[in-house]
Design an enzyme around this catalytic site. Structure first.
Site, mmCIF file in Angstrom:
data_model
loop_
_atom_site.group_PDB
_atom_site.id
_atom_site.type_symbol
_atom_site.label_atom_id
_atom_site.label_comp_id
_atom_site.label_asym_id
_atom_site.label_seq_id
_atom_site.Cartn_x
_atom_site.Cartn_y
_atom_site.Cartn_z
ATOM 1 N N GLY A 155 28.574 45.179 48.621
ATOM 2 C CA GLY A 155 28.807 46.616 48.389
ATOM 3 C C GLY A 155 28.107 47.013 47.104
ATOM 4 O O GLY A 155 27.176 46.337 46.666
ATOM 5 N N ARG A 156 28.600 48.111 46.508
ATOM 6 C CA ARG A 156 27.914 48.626 45.302
ATOM 7 C C ARG A 156 27.833 47.563 44.203
ATOM 8 O O ARG A 156 26.766 47.336 43.629
ATOM 9 C CB ARG A 156 28.657 49.858 44.772
ATOM 10 N N ILE A 157 28.968 46.908 43.902
ATOM 11 C CA ILE A 157 28.965 45.935 42.796
ATOM 12 C C ILE A 157 28.201 44.668 43.188
ATOM 13 O O ILE A 157 27.387 44.156 42.416
ATOM 14 C CB ILE A 157 30.412 45.617 42.347
ATOM 15 N N ARG A 178 29.940 43.619 57.482
ATOM 16 C CA ARG A 178 28.807 44.236 58.156
ATOM 17 C C ARG A 178 27.519 43.881 57.419
ATOM 18 O O ARG A 178 27.506 43.869 56.174
ATOM 19 C CB ARG A 178 28.954 45.766 58.168
ATOM 20 N N ALA A 237 36.933 40.578 41.491
ATOM 21 C CA ALA A 237 37.190 41.685 42.429
ATOM 22 C C ALA A 237 38.664 42.073 42.380
ATOM 23 O O ALA A 237 39.051 42.936 41.592
ATOM 24 C CB ALA A 237 36.753 41.281 43.825
ATOM 25 N N ARG A 238 39.514 41.427 43.172
ATOM 26 C CA ARG A 238 40.943 41.724 43.167
ATOM 27 C C ARG A 238 41.745 40.469 43.446
ATOM 28 O O ARG A 238 41.398 39.686 44.338
ATOM 29 C CB ARG A 238 41.276 42.709 44.285
ATOM 30 N N GLU A 267 48.970 39.106 39.136
ATOM 31 C CA GLU A 267 48.710 39.331 37.717
ATOM 32 C C GLU A 267 49.613 40.455 37.175
ATOM 33 O O GLU A 267 49.972 41.349 37.936
ATOM 34 C CB GLU A 267 47.222 39.673 37.470
ATOM 35 N N HIS A 285 41.490 40.667 33.633
ATOM 36 C CA HIS A 285 41.084 41.846 34.429
ATOM 37 C C HIS A 285 40.354 42.881 33.551
ATOM 38 O O HIS A 285 40.769 44.035 33.458
ATOM 39 C CB HIS A 285 42.313 42.480 35.126
ATOM 40 N N ILE A 286 39.266 42.440 32.952
ATOM 41 C CA ILE A 286 38.522 43.320 32.026
ATOM 42 C C ILE A 286 37.081 43.543 32.469
ATOM 43 O O ILE A 286 36.258 44.006 31.669
ATOM 44 C CB ILE A 286 38.531 42.751 30.581
HETATM 45 C C1 DGY Z 1 38.903 48.800 39.452
HETATM 46 O O1 DGY Z 1 38.314 49.838 39.106
HETATM 47 O O2 DGY Z 1 39.320 48.627 40.586
HETATM 48 C C2 DGY Z 1 39.100 47.768 38.414
HETATM 49 O O3 DGY Z 1 39.578 46.596 38.921
HETATM 50 C C3 DGY Z 1 40.019 48.287 37.333
HETATM 51 O O4 DGY Z 1 39.464 47.901 36.159
#
Ligand code: DGY
Length: 323
Positions: A155-157, A178, A237-238, A267, A285-286
Site C-alpha cells: 500500500g502507500r507505506i 491484490r 504496522a499494527r 500494547e 509505536h513511534i
Molecule cells: C497510525 O496512523 O495508524 C499510526 O499507527 C499512529 O501513529
C-alpha cells in the site's frame, strides 16, 4: 449555538486554536488515558471528537453519545473504530491517510538497519562499560545492501519502503491480497510473489498491512517457520497482525535471527519474552512520530472534524453510510 467537540488526548496548541475558531472545544491536554465510562460521560453532549488509537469507539460507547456526529481519528489506522456501529448511529468516522507514509517508512528502515546490524546490542555493550578491545567477530550482523527485501502489503507505506530499497540495491519482493498495477510494481522495482515464497526467500521481511479480523495473526508460527534462520522480521504496522507468542518462540529458539518491532499485540503491554531477548529492537509505536508528521496528522484530523460538522463532507471519510 456553537457545536461542541472533545479532543481525547494531548495535541499541539495550534490544533486546539484552529478548532476553537469553529467549535466550543474541551480537551484532555493532561493526556490521561480515559476509560470507556469517562469517555461516554464527556462525549454525551458533544457533536464531534478527535480520537486516537487508544480509544475504542464502538456500540457500547456510541449508544451513550446521542449527539455525536463525527469521530476523527488522529491516525491512518482505524481498527479502534467500529464502522458498523458508527453507521448505525449516524456517526462519520475519518482517518489521516497519506501524511505519515514517508515518516513511517523511514522508521521501518531505522528498524531494518538497527536490527540487521544489531545496533541495540552494540549500544548496550558500550553503555554497560563492557567494550575492552576491538574484535574481528564482534556483533556480526546481516548485510542490508544487496539483500532480498520482502514486503507484506504494498500500500502507500509499503511502496515508500520499497522505493527506499533502491539505494541499497536490493531485490524487492512483495505480497498483498491484490497484486499492484504494473506501474506501481515498476516504480517500486518490486516483484509479486506468493506469501510463502516471500517468507522463504526474503532476508528481511517487513509488514505494512492494516489490522483487521482477516489479518489477525496472519503472520504466525507457520509463516515464521518458512523464514531463513539468518533472516529478520520488521513490524511497524499494527499489533495483532503478528502472533507475538510465536515470534518470541522463534527468536528464543534461534530459528529467526532477529526482529525490529514498533507495534505489539495488546500494547502498551508487550509479550514479556521480548524484554528478555537481545535480538529484538523495540520501540513504543513511534513510527509516525516526527514533529512535523504528528502535527500534520493532528491538524488533518481537526480539518476533517471541521468539514464533517460544517459541510457534512469530510475529506477522509471512512464510512459514507455514517452521514
Ligand atoms: C497510525 O496512523 O495508524 C499510526 O499507527 C499512529 O501513529
Amino acid at each position: 449555538m456553537r457545536k461542541k467537540i472533545f479532543v481525547t488526548r494531548e495535541v499541539f496548541g495550534e490544533v486546539l486554536d484552529f478548532l476553537a475558531l469553529h467549535f466550543e472545544v474541551a480537551a484532555n491536554q493532561e493526556d490521561k488515558v480515559l476509560t470507556t465510562e469517562e469517555l461516554a460521560r464527556v462525549l454525551a453532549d458533544k457533536d464531534g471528537a478527535l480520537t486516537t488509537l487508544t480509544e475504542r469507539i464502538d456500540e457500547n460507547l456510541l449508544s451513550r453519545c446521542p449527539q455525536l456526529k463525527a469521530v476523527c481519528n488522529i491516525a491512518v489506522g482505524y481498527n479502534n473504530i467500529d464502522l458498523t456501529a458508527c453507521n448505525a448511529h449516524g456517526v462519520m468516522a475519518t482517518n489521516t491517510p497519506g501524511v505519515l507514509d514517508d515518516t513511517t517508512a523511514d522508521f521501518a528502515w531505522a528498524l531494518i538497519l538497527a536490527t540487521a546490524r544489531r545496533l541495540n546490542e552494540a549500544e548496550a555493550y558500550i553503555r554497560e562499560g563492557r567494550w575492552d578491545k576491538w574484535k574481528l567477530k564482534q556483533f556480526l550482523g546481516l548485510d542490508v545492501h544487496h539483500a532480498t527485501l520482502g514486503i507484506i502489503g504494498l500500500g502507500r507505506i509499503g511502496q515508500v519502503v520499497a522505493r527506499r530499497a533502491t539505494g541499497f540495491e536490493m531485490e524487492v519482493l512483495y505480497h498483498d491480497v491484490r497484486r499492484a498495477s504494473a506501474e506501481i510494481e515498476s516504480a517500486c522495482r518490486a516483484r509479486y510473489v506468493t506469501k510463502d515464497d516471500l517468507f522463504r526467500r526474503a532476508d528481511i521481511v517487513t509488514i505494512h498491512i492494516p489490522y483487521s479480523r482477516e489479518t489477525h495473526h496472519s503472520i504466525g508460527a507457520a509463516e515464521i517457520a518458512l523464514m531463513k534462520p539468518s533472516a529478520i522480521l520488521i513490524h511497524a504496522a499494527r499489533g495483532g497482525v503478528i502472533d507475538d507468542a510465536a515470534l518470541v518462540e522463534a527468536l528464543r529458539k534461534g530459528t529467526l535471527a532477529g526482529a525490529g518491532l514498533d507495534v505489539f499485540e495488546g500494547e502498551p503491554a508487550i509479550h514479556p519474552g521480548f524484554r528478555e531477548l537481545k535480538n529484538v529492537v523495540l520501540s513504543p509505536h513511534i513510527a509516525s512520530s516526527s514533529e512535523r508528521t504528528r502535527f500534520k496528522m493532528a491538524m488533518m484530523a481537526a480539518e476533517n472534524c471541521v468539514a464533517a460538522l460544517t459541510t457534512g463532507n469530510p475529506p477522509n471519510l471512512l464510512n459514507p453510510a455514517g452521514k
